[in-house]
Write an enzyme that holds these catalytic residues in place. Sequence first.
Site, PDB file in Angstrom:
ATOM      1  N   GLU A  29       0.108  -5.740  -0.390  1.00 47.76           N
ATOM      2  CA  GLU A  29      -0.095  -5.511  -1.988  1.00 47.76           C
ATOM      3  C   GLU A  29       1.077  -4.746  -2.499  1.00 47.76           C
ATOM      4  OE1 GLU A  29      -1.744  -1.435  -2.933  1.00 47.76           O
ATOM      5  OE2 GLU A  29      -2.580  -1.651  -0.924  1.00 47.76           O
ATOM      6  N   LYS A 163     -10.608   4.938   0.754  1.00 48.59           N
ATOM      7  CA  LYS A 163      -9.904   6.106   0.734  1.00 48.59           C
ATOM      8  C   LYS A 163     -10.583   7.376   0.708  1.00 48.59           C
ATOM      9  CE  LYS A 163      -5.667   4.779  -1.659  1.00 48.59           C
ATOM     10  NZ  LYS A 163      -5.748   3.349  -1.315  1.00 48.59           N
TER      11      LYS A 163
END
Length: 310
Positions: A29, A163
């Site tokens: 990414e 996360k």
Amino acid sequence: MSSVMHPDLDIAPEIAKALAERRAIVALESTIIAHGMSYPDNLRIAREIEAIIRKAGAIPATIAILNGRLKVGLTEAELQHLARSHEIAKASVRDLPVLVAAGGDGATTVASTMRIAAMAGLRIFATGGIGGVHRGAELSGDVSADLTELARSPVAVVSAGAKAILDLPRTLEMLETLSVPVIGYGCDEFPAFYSRSSGLRLTARADTPGQLARMLAARWRLDGGGVLIANPIPTPDEIPAALIETQIRGAVSRAAADGVAGKDVTPYLLARLRDLTAGASQRANVALVLNNARIAAQTAVALAAHGQQH
Ligand code: PSU
Ligand code: MN
């Protein structure tokens, strides 16, 4: 050759060749480069990630949107531009048509990287941690499109879990609802990004790249869609869960007080956490991304070998 497959897609020559030869490729990414770190650290880390992937026998393919083109594999100049410019929008899947139509630049999230990787025929993607259900989502409704994309695009995402700024139990529940396999790599618990354990049990585990490759091949024979590979942060790089949790709570309440919403939430929380931990959260983030890149490359190599047997 580059735009034959899809009119909006530019596949770098090295990646097109690797695809034609059925060699191992790992997608990466670009939000982490454009928004996660500042220049020149971001460029240095991007190169380190690519080097680890090559060392493990795969080809790295960083994904981004440049001048409205969906790029798979970047030139040195393009990588530099992403790392240096302050005008690169964070682009999730819904932003793709807008940027393509306007000829704009965008850094891809997990969701949009998966979508573009799938368009190009890439199957393995290494990142740090996915987005998911935010803390307080019962009021804000903030759930990352990373989750819905995992349900849709046939790409395996190698991560250190979701996360830790997120609501991990709800994120895991949503992945179950979306029928996304979550495979612990050498672990039985969903890792908590900065630390190895969350107390949340997983229902699938693999201990070798070969086992992962067989599970991925089965997923794609049976239905389609994505797979989340959860690879815990290496022990020496861990931040104790109790320690980081205090800082995360501080960052989350500050975000609410500042009225941060939408796609700004994740970058805000990560930046705030970096300040609160005097850089420790970013060092852990870098360590886990490098670890994920290595496992992703090994998995891509195993998958390529698996493909050649059938
Ligand atoms: N790293 C950052 N900032 C980010 C992200 C990573 O420093 O914004 C990204 C990842 O690309 C992930 C995305 O896919 O955040 C999730 O954001 P959202 O919750 O807005 O979908
Ligand atoms: Mn969101």
